[in-house]
Design an enzyme around this catalytic site. Sequence first.
Site, short mmCIF file in Angstrom:
data_model
loop_
_atom_site.label_atom_id
_atom_site.label_comp_id
_atom_site.label_asym_id
_atom_site.label_seq_id
_atom_site.Cartn_x
_atom_site.Cartn_y
_atom_site.Cartn_z
N HIS A 1 0.88 -1.17 0.00
CA HIS A 1 0.00 0.00 0.00
C HIS A 1 0.91 1.21 0.00
CE1 HIS A 1 -3.84 -2.08 0.43
NE2 HIS A 1 -3.22 -2.92 1.23
N LYS A 2 1.41 1.57 -1.18
CA LYS A 2 2.43 2.61 -1.28
C LYS A 2 1.95 3.91 -0.64
CE LYS A 2 5.81 1.93 -2.95
NZ LYS A 2 6.90 1.40 -2.09
N PHE A 3 0.66 4.23 -0.77
CA PHE A 3 0.17 5.46 -0.13
C PHE A 3 -0.14 5.20 1.33
CE2 PHE A 3 -1.87 9.26 0.94
CZ PHE A 3 -3.12 8.99 1.51
N TRP A 4 -0.93 4.19 1.62
CA TRP A 4 -1.38 4.01 2.99
C TRP A 4 -0.25 3.68 3.96
CZ3 TRP A 4 -5.22 6.20 5.03
CH2 TRP A 4 -6.35 6.51 4.27
N LEU B 1 -15.80 9.72 -1.64
CA LEU B 1 -14.58 9.78 -2.46
C LEU B 1 -14.91 9.16 -3.81
CD1 LEU B 1 -11.56 9.99 -3.14
CD2 LEU B 1 -11.23 7.83 -1.89
N LYS C 1 -4.76 6.43 -11.64
CA LYS C 1 -3.73 7.45 -11.90
C LYS C 1 -3.22 8.05 -10.60
CE LYS C 1 -5.89 8.85 -16.32
NZ LYS C 1 -4.78 8.50 -17.24
N LEU D 1 -23.09 7.02 6.17
CA LEU D 1 -24.02 6.99 5.02
C LEU D 1 -23.36 6.37 3.80
CD1 LEU D 1 -25.33 10.59 5.56
CD2 LEU D 1 -26.41 8.43 6.28
C1 LIG Z 1 -7.36 13.96 10.06
C2 LIG Z 1 -8.30 13.87 8.79
C3 LIG Z 1 -8.01 12.72 7.86
C4 LIG Z 1 -8.99 12.68 6.67
C5 LIG Z 1 -8.66 11.58 5.68
C6 LIG Z 1 -8.95 10.20 6.30
C7 LIG Z 1 -8.76 9.07 5.28
C8 LIG Z 1 -9.91 9.02 4.26
C9 LIG Z 1 -9.64 7.94 3.19
C10 LIG Z 1 -10.72 7.93 2.13
C11 LIG Z 1 -12.02 7.33 2.61
C12 LIG Z 1 -13.10 7.31 1.54
C13 LIG Z 1 -14.38 6.71 2.10
C14 LIG Z 1 -15.52 6.68 1.11
O1 LIG Z 1 -15.66 7.57 0.28
C15 LIG Z 1 -16.46 5.47 1.13
S1 LIG Z 1 -15.67 4.09 0.23
C16 LIG Z 1 -16.20 4.47 -1.43
C17 LIG Z 1 -15.04 4.97 -2.26
N1 LIG Z 1 -15.50 5.33 -3.60
C18 LIG Z 1 -15.78 4.42 -4.55
O2 LIG Z 1 -15.60 3.23 -4.37
C19 LIG Z 1 -16.34 4.99 -5.83
C20 LIG Z 1 -15.83 4.25 -7.06
N2 LIG Z 1 -14.38 4.19 -7.07
C21 LIG Z 1 -13.63 5.31 -7.30
O3 LIG Z 1 -14.12 6.41 -7.50
C22 LIG Z 1 -12.13 5.13 -7.26
O4 LIG Z 1 -11.84 3.75 -7.47
C23 LIG Z 1 -11.50 5.57 -5.93
C24 LIG Z 1 -11.61 7.10 -5.84
C25 LIG Z 1 -12.18 4.91 -4.75
C26 LIG Z 1 -10.01 5.19 -5.92
O5 LIG Z 1 -9.39 5.78 -7.05
P1 LIG Z 1 -8.60 4.84 -8.09
O6 LIG Z 1 -8.40 5.60 -9.35
O7 LIG Z 1 -9.25 3.52 -8.13
O8 LIG Z 1 -7.16 4.59 -7.37
P2 LIG Z 1 -5.92 5.59 -7.40
O9 LIG Z 1 -6.33 6.98 -7.52
O10 LIG Z 1 -4.94 5.09 -8.43
O11 LIG Z 1 -5.29 5.38 -5.93
C27 LIG Z 1 -5.01 4.07 -5.46
C28 LIG Z 1 -4.84 4.21 -3.97
O12 LIG Z 1 -6.11 4.59 -3.38
C29 LIG Z 1 -6.44 3.62 -2.38
N3 LIG Z 1 -7.89 3.47 -2.31
C30 LIG Z 1 -8.69 2.85 -3.20
N4 LIG Z 1 -9.97 2.90 -2.80
C31 LIG Z 1 -9.98 3.57 -1.61
C32 LIG Z 1 -11.01 3.94 -0.69
N5 LIG Z 1 -12.28 3.61 -0.90
N6 LIG Z 1 -10.67 4.61 0.43
C33 LIG Z 1 -9.37 4.92 0.68
N7 LIG Z 1 -8.34 4.61 -0.17
C34 LIG Z 1 -8.66 3.94 -1.29
C35 LIG Z 1 -5.77 2.35 -2.83
O13 LIG Z 1 -5.64 1.47 -1.72
C36 LIG Z 1 -4.43 2.89 -3.33
O14 LIG Z 1 -3.59 3.19 -2.22
P3 LIG Z 1 -2.42 2.14 -1.80
O15 LIG Z 1 -1.45 2.07 -3.00
O16 LIG Z 1 -1.80 2.71 -0.54
O17 LIG Z 1 -3.15 0.83 -1.54
C1 LIG Z 2 -21.28 3.24 3.67
N1 LIG Z 2 -20.87 4.21 2.62
C2 LIG Z 2 -19.47 4.69 2.85
C3 LIG Z 2 -21.14 3.78 1.25
C4 LIG Z 2 -20.32 2.61 0.79
N2 LIG Z 2 -19.09 2.71 0.26
N3 LIG Z 2 -18.64 1.44 -0.06
C5 LIG Z 2 -19.61 0.53 0.28
C6 LIG Z 2 -19.69 -0.86 0.17
C7 LIG Z 2 -20.84 -1.51 0.63
C8 LIG Z 2 -21.89 -0.76 1.20
C9 LIG Z 2 -23.11 -1.42 1.71
C10 LIG Z 2 -23.53 -1.17 3.02
C11 LIG Z 2 -24.67 -1.75 3.51
C12 LIG Z 2 -25.41 -2.61 2.67
F1 LIG Z 2 -26.49 -3.21 3.13
C13 LIG Z 2 -25.00 -2.87 1.33
C14 LIG Z 2 -23.84 -2.27 0.87
O1 LIG Z 2 -23.35 -2.47 -0.39
C15 LIG Z 2 -23.98 -3.51 -1.15
C16 LIG Z 2 -23.17 -3.64 -2.44
N4 LIG Z 2 -23.44 -2.45 -3.25
C17 LIG Z 2 -22.56 -1.50 -3.47
C18 LIG Z 2 -23.20 -0.60 -4.31
N5 LIG Z 2 -24.45 -1.05 -4.56
C19 LIG Z 2 -24.60 -2.21 -3.87
C20 LIG Z 2 -21.84 0.61 1.29
C21 LIG Z 2 -20.69 1.24 0.83
#
Ligand SMILES: CCCCCCCCCCCCCC(=O)CSCCNC(=O)CCNC(=O)[C@H](O)C(C)(C)COP(=O)(O)OP(=O)(O)OC[C@H]1O[C@@H](n2cnc3c(N)ncnc32)[C@H](O)[C@@H]1OP(=O)(O)O
Ligand SMILES: CN(C)Cc1n[nH]c2ccc(-c3ccc(F)cc3OCCn3ccnc3)cc12
Length: 392
Positions: free
Chosen positions: A6-9, A142, A151, A392
Amino acid sequence: SLERRHKFWETQPVGQFKDIGDTSLPEGPIELPTPLSEVKQEPYNLPNLYEWITCDMSSEDMCNEVFNLLSNNYVEDDENMFRFNYSKEFLCWAFQPPGFFKSWHIGVRVKSSKKLVAFITGVPARIRVRDEVVNMAEINFLCVHKKLRSKRLAPVMIKEVTRRVHLENIWQAAYTAGVVLPTPMATCQYWHRSLNPKKLIDVGFSRLGARMTMSRTIKLYKLPESTVTAGFRKMELHDVPAVTRLLRTYLSQFVVAPDFDENDVEHWLLPKENVVDSYLVESPETHEVTDFCSFYTLPSTILGNQNYSTLTAAYSYYNVSTKTPLLQLMNDALIVAKQKDYDVFNALDVMDNESFLKELKFGPGDGKLHYYLYNYRIRHALKPSELGLVLL
Ligand SMILES: CCCCCCCCCCCCCC(=O)CSCCNC(=O)CCNC(=O)[C@H](O)C(C)(C)COP(=O)(O)OP(=O)(O)OC[C@H]1O[C@@H](n2cnc3c(N)ncnc32)[C@H](O)[C@@H]1OP(=O)(O)O
Ligand SMILES: CN(C)Cc1n[nH]c2ccc(-c3ccc(F)cc3OCCn3ccnc3)cc12
């Protein structure tokens, strides 16, 4: 695990996989706060074509842009059959709780076209961890446009929201994800309760059980037309003090839980059409508020189905039972959700939810939801039943 890099984490103040089991590490903040003068004053660099934008969610146009980005590019299930489709009114509600910071609503635009291509938000929350109430940012939504994935944009988004949260003298965060990152403080299972089994089977969300016919399945999930608990009614503004007391007492039993006050309860739990529904039981004799249940509305777009475009889902939020059995209270929640024509009622196995899931005919989902704290070490991962937090 060892081979996963996890180069970033690995550069972040979060529990690292290599530290799992090292009980010498103290529970609590991993890094100390830095003086505000030492926090990076200017935004992180973006690749040349892009620019930061602070999203003013009180602007209708901005809300539309964020809604469209998420509607087309946010979380999908593992089989890419569904994508979350948070409504505009839901997003405005989610981004603007008491004390919110506009600067924590962060977008990335293409300089030339002004197109919104990435987004991340934080909202302030007081989260108690055991006996400590910590001012945190809840990070959510995010999203990087599908065309700009892989990227390394996400780490820049995360560093930028971290920087802006630091500028408000907040040093911890809470977030959840379906992906495993360093290092989950808890891992929860989500469960689904069919309300409209025919549609769920038609769209491929559920499958007809073995030796089950469609009519037998419809009968299996049938619910009464109306709720059964005496005194069960929608929450109203005047109930905020009583619901706050009920919720604070209930949540005090969990290791991690929000430290809600009346302002928080009014924002997060007062019914809001198409966003959040909340009900309580007021004793007909004493008029005491003895129980509470709530769910939020999060539809999913159905990808690639001719007959249906949207799956309407209710997500269990905060529930408290002190007099009505939780099983009966949650069955009334199912009945109300069915009355409102939801297709499915979803719940995590957090809090006391485990006690009703199987009996109320929830089936296990196909994935997990991992909970994380940023810059706060928890010595051992928590059981879902030790978690009193729903994001949420
Ligand atoms: C004191 C305050 C602190 C505040 C900040 C706290 C922390 C908040 C953290 C955020 C919390 C968000 C919570 C939240 O929103 C709920 S989780 C939902 C996240 N969003 C999605 O899944 C939407 C669809 N996917 C995308 O848009 C992209 O795939 C995203 C943007 C997810 C990654 O874009 P990508 O184009 O696919 O990837 P790269 O840009 O190339 O980057 C790759 C790097 O990103 C790491 N990665 C991938 N998914 C992640 C995720 N869900 N959390 C954290 N990190 C995540 C991955 O491990 C790798 O790092 P590594 O190399 O170290 O492993
Ligand atoms: C929590 N909040 C941060 C959104 C969020 N991010 N990533 C997720 C991954 C699972 C769930 C989740 C949480 C409760 C639940 F009953 C079903 C779920 O996902 C089903 C699979 N799915 C994904 C999209 N459409 C269907 C939420 C999230």
